[in-house]
Design a protein around this motif. Sequence first.
Motif, PDB file in Angstrom:
ATOM      1  N   SER A 140      34.609 -29.149  54.457  1.00 56.65           N
ATOM      2  CA  SER A 140      35.617 -29.659  53.514  1.00 56.65           C
ATOM      3  C   SER A 140      35.253 -31.049  52.997  1.00 56.65           C
ATOM      4  N   TYR A 161      39.558 -36.071  50.186  1.00 56.83           N
ATOM      5  CA  TYR A 161      39.434 -34.613  50.143  1.00 56.83           C
ATOM      6  C   TYR A 161      39.436 -34.110  48.700  1.00 56.83           C
ATOM      7  N   ASN A 179      41.368 -32.294  47.169  1.00 58.33           N
ATOM      8  CA  ASN A 179      42.661 -32.357  46.467  1.00 58.33           C
ATOM      9  C   ASN A 179      43.057 -33.788  46.107  1.00 58.33           C
ATOM     10  N   PHE A 186      43.299 -36.324  48.236  1.00 61.26           N
ATOM     11  CA  PHE A 186      43.927 -37.085  49.318  1.00 61.26           C
ATOM     12  C   PHE A 186      42.920 -38.038  49.972  1.00 61.26           C
ATOM     13  N   ALA A 211      41.933 -39.682  52.865  1.00 61.36           N
ATOM     14  CA  ALA A 211      42.251 -39.548  54.295  1.00 61.36           C
ATOM     15  C   ALA A 211      41.671 -40.685  55.135  1.00 61.36           C
ATOM     16  N   PRO A 217      48.851 -41.178  65.468  1.00 66.62           N
ATOM     17  CA  PRO A 217      49.812 -40.086  65.300  1.00 66.62           C
ATOM     18  C   PRO A 217      49.207 -38.940  64.477  1.00 66.62           C
ATOM     19  N   ASN A 218      49.915 -37.836  64.414  1.00 67.25           N
ATOM     20  CA  ASN A 218      49.442 -36.700  63.631  1.00 67.25           C
ATOM     21  C   ASN A 218      49.233 -37.094  62.181  1.00 67.25           C
ATOM     22  N   GLY A 219      48.120 -36.645  61.631  1.00 68.74           N
ATOM     23  CA  GLY A 219      47.845 -36.914  60.223  1.00 68.74           C
ATOM     24  C   GLY A 219      47.205 -38.270  59.973  1.00 68.74           C
ATOM     25  N   ALA A 220      46.851 -38.988  61.054  1.00 66.86           N
ATOM     26  CA  ALA A 220      46.304 -40.340  60.891  1.00 66.86           C
ATOM     27  C   ALA A 220      44.874 -40.314  60.359  1.00 66.86           C
ATOM     28  N   GLY A 221      44.170 -39.210  60.638  1.00 67.27           N
ATOM     29  CA  GLY A 221      42.762 -39.132  60.218  1.00 67.27           C
ATOM     30  C   GLY A 221      41.788 -38.987  61.374  1.00 67.27           C
ATOM     31  N   LYS A 222      42.307 -38.644  62.544  1.00 62.70           N
ATOM     32  CA  LYS A 222      41.429 -38.493  63.714  1.00 62.70           C
ATOM     33  C   LYS A 222      40.460 -37.330  63.520  1.00 62.70           C
ATOM     34  N   SER A 223      41.010 -36.161  63.204  1.00 61.27           N
ATOM     35  CA  SER A 223      40.141 -34.988  63.049  1.00 61.27           C
ATOM     36  C   SER A 223      39.199 -35.143  61.867  1.00 61.27           C
ATOM     37  N   THR A 224      39.654 -35.821  60.849  1.00 61.82           N
ATOM     38  CA  THR A 224      38.778 -36.064  59.703  1.00 61.82           C
ATOM     39  C   THR A 224      37.580 -36.904  60.139  1.00 61.82           C
ATOM     40  N   GLN A 273      39.613 -29.397  67.890  1.00 61.86           N
ATOM     41  CA  GLN A 273      41.049 -29.340  68.153  1.00 61.86           C
ATOM     42  C   GLN A 273      41.537 -27.893  68.199  1.00 61.86           C
TER      43      GLN A 273
HETATM   44  N1  LIG Z   1      40.994 -30.093  53.962  1.00 60.29           N
HETATM   45  C1  LIG Z   1      41.911 -31.013  53.648  1.00 60.29           C
HETATM   46  N2  LIG Z   1      42.312 -31.198  52.382  1.00 60.29           N
HETATM   47  C2  LIG Z   1      43.226 -32.132  52.071  1.00 60.29           C
HETATM   48  N3  LIG Z   1      43.832 -32.927  52.969  1.00 60.29           N
HETATM   49  C3  LIG Z   1      43.496 -32.779  54.249  1.00 60.29           C
HETATM   50  C4  LIG Z   1      42.524 -31.818  54.670  1.00 60.29           C
HETATM   51  N4  LIG Z   1      42.390 -31.912  56.010  1.00 60.29           N
HETATM   52  C5  LIG Z   1      43.232 -32.869  56.401  1.00 60.29           C
HETATM   53  N5  LIG Z   1      43.902 -33.396  55.351  1.00 60.29           N
HETATM   54  C6  LIG Z   1      44.887 -34.479  55.392  1.00 60.29           C
HETATM   55  O1  LIG Z   1      44.257 -35.635  55.872  1.00 60.29           O
HETATM   56  C7  LIG Z   1      45.125 -36.348  56.743  1.00 60.29           C
HETATM   57  C8  LIG Z   1      44.451 -36.567  58.059  1.00 60.29           C
HETATM   58  O2  LIG Z   1      44.320 -35.334  58.723  1.00 60.29           O
HETATM   59  P1  LIG Z   1      43.654 -35.230  60.142  1.00 60.29           P
HETATM   60  O3  LIG Z   1      42.363 -35.951  60.118  1.00 60.29           O
HETATM   61  O4  LIG Z   1      43.622 -33.797  60.511  1.00 60.29           O
HETATM   62  O5  LIG Z   1      44.696 -36.016  61.060  1.00 60.29           O
HETATM   63  P2  LIG Z   1      44.851 -36.072  62.641  1.00 60.29           P
HETATM   64  O6  LIG Z   1      43.716 -35.337  63.257  1.00 60.29           O
HETATM   65  O7  LIG Z   1      44.843 -37.533  62.969  1.00 60.29           O
HETATM   66  O8  LIG Z   1      46.163 -35.438  62.970  1.00 60.29           O
HETATM   67  C9  LIG Z   1      46.394 -35.539  56.835  1.00 60.29           C
HETATM   68  O9  LIG Z   1      47.344 -36.077  55.970  1.00 60.29           O
HETATM   69  C10 LIG Z   1      45.980 -34.169  56.380  1.00 60.29           C
HETATM   70  O10 LIG Z   1      47.055 -33.504  55.767  1.00 60.29           O
END
Ligand SMILES: Nc1ncnc2c1ncn2[C@@H]1O[C@H](COP(=O)(O)OP(=O)(O)O)[C@@H](O)[C@H]1O
Lengths: 258, 309
Positions: free
Chosen positions: A258, B13, B15, B17, B19, B38-45, B84
């Motif tokens: 992505s 991303y 779209n 966003f 991140a 917290p959730n959505g912070a950008g950890k997984s990104t 995750q």
């Molecule tokens: N493929 C994607 N396209 C658009 N936005 C994304 C995508 N993946 C994650 N996001 C957004 O990026 C932000 C960070 O996501 P993520 O890294 O998964 O957070 P975390 O792991 O900290 O919970 C969130 O707001 C999520 O909605």
Amino acid sequence: MSHSNLYLTAFSTIVIKEIDRFTRIWLQTIIPPAISMALYFLIFGNLIGTRIGQMQGFTYVQFIAPGLIMMSIINNSYANVVSSFFGAKFQRHIEEMLVAPIPNIIILAGYIVGGIARGLLVGIVVTIVALFFTKLDIHSFAITIGVVVLSCILFSLGGFINAVFARKFDDISIIPTFILTPLIYLGGVFYSIDLLPDFWQNASKLNPILYIVNAFRYGIIGISDINIVSAFLIIILFIIILFSVCLYLLNTGKGIRS
Amino acid sequence: MKALQITNLEKTYANGFHALKGIDLEVSQGDFFALLGPNGAGKSTTIGVITTLVRKTSGKVTVFDFDLDTKMVEAKSMIGIVPQEINFSQFESPLEIVLNQGGYYGIKRKQARERAKKYLTQLGLWEKRNDPSRTLSGGMKRRLMIARALIHEPQLLILDEPTAGVDVELRRSMWQFLRDINRKGTTILLTTHYLEEAESLCRNVAIIDRGQIIENSSIRSLLSKMHFETFILDVDRAIETLPLLEGFTLYKTEDDTVLEAVISKGQNLNELFTLLSEKGIRIISMRNKSNRLEELFVRLLDKNNREAI
Ligand SMILES: Nc1ncnc2c1ncn2[C@@H]1O[C@H](COP(=O)(O)OP(=O)(O)O)[C@@H](O)[C@H]1O
Ligand SMILES: [Mg+2]
């Protein structure tokens, strides 16, 4: 530093896994083409074929046998890659390869060789089925094998592209249903294009599958509607184009990163 | 030597966003490091960029000094990843999954078999090695992903919320397992949204919020910044107006019989109780306001905002 050992191990892991996958589900992958082949031979070859008579000096069943075998090879190499790669994407285990230190070209090569393996195996099975209905002498072994392998590569690449763009399971049957099957049926499997009016003869020459079917038919029974060298060149050209598209898609991460 | 170095990492991303907004992060070799947020912070990104599942927009990532862009093979060979979400084939067995992963990292079958036995045994999965993985319990699936990540014996193990949705007992045993491999020399980076997890496992921590690192320090110095603790008090009657208590801050809540009291370090609860009972208020029960991470956040963001003004 050279990584050839790593690449070789990774490549053979993918290939073995691919072969393992389709042989494990042989009821869905190997048996159906054998059954449909037997039906084609029974109906078109023996029942209807005897009324059609000779086609370019061969019995109808001999004439259609190469095309039918090739049809199975094309469908199966395509199906193998599209369903395996899409499944890996869908279940997300494609990530296992994507996080590993494997260059994209190795991943692609692994899937292609998996597609070749299934194409070859199905090709052998349906040829055995064909031998129950007709006698087939191989006119040129080299051309036969060459065209089979190239076709497997070409349609594995096609399946790969389909899988990259597919978002849901329905998407992996759209191309086979709406493009592949019509092209195969109109690609001279059941008739010689000599039988067609000029316009349709020329239109048929835009169909890449015509070249494959004819080259293969030449390999087996020694007759072809078109020049063999140009057939090979066209197949290779298509392979180069699709291969570049696949690599481009992988390198840009289309549908998988992505 | 830095196990991981991230410089000015940005991710937008497809779209649109945004991140990650310029992440800088350093993890030293041998460290046990938490990326907390917290959730959505950008950890997984962030983890996605390190493992190349997410394509970065700009910035630089090096793993043991190997640049992920130019020394891809060397860099990736150093990393083991526990994602995750479950991402193995449900139809393959644990043994196949682990052996194939070894193959993708260039581990020859014979050696991969030895290691698979070692790690599947350590993680309690050896008995299940030939079962289809879809039949494993949730906890076993998580452990399988750990075994899979270890098959090439990476120098840097990255775990993305490894204990989310895992029961307490398993969480403890997973923690112990991670401590052990860290002690044997593997650098560990884990993401979590539990402060407790970071606190009990990690030495250093970075806090990420809305795509930015807002704090980066040792766990110890982070915790010492938490001067306050909030308690929730259930009292025996409805409180109309808050009593004024010297040295303590009380808040009313939705419920008239529930108060919140902020206690700073150095104050003691006995004193609060005495003052309250002098006002004729008796406490029926008391609990710690549970989300300490949230509290920590409020304070850090407060601080950041104040600095910004
Ligand atoms: N493929 C994607 N396209 C658009 N936005 C994304 C995508 N993946 C994650 N996001 C957004 O990026 C932000 C960070 O996501 P993520 O890294 O998964 O957070 P975390 O792991 O900290 O919970 C969130 O707001 C999520 O909605
Ligand atoms: Mg996450």
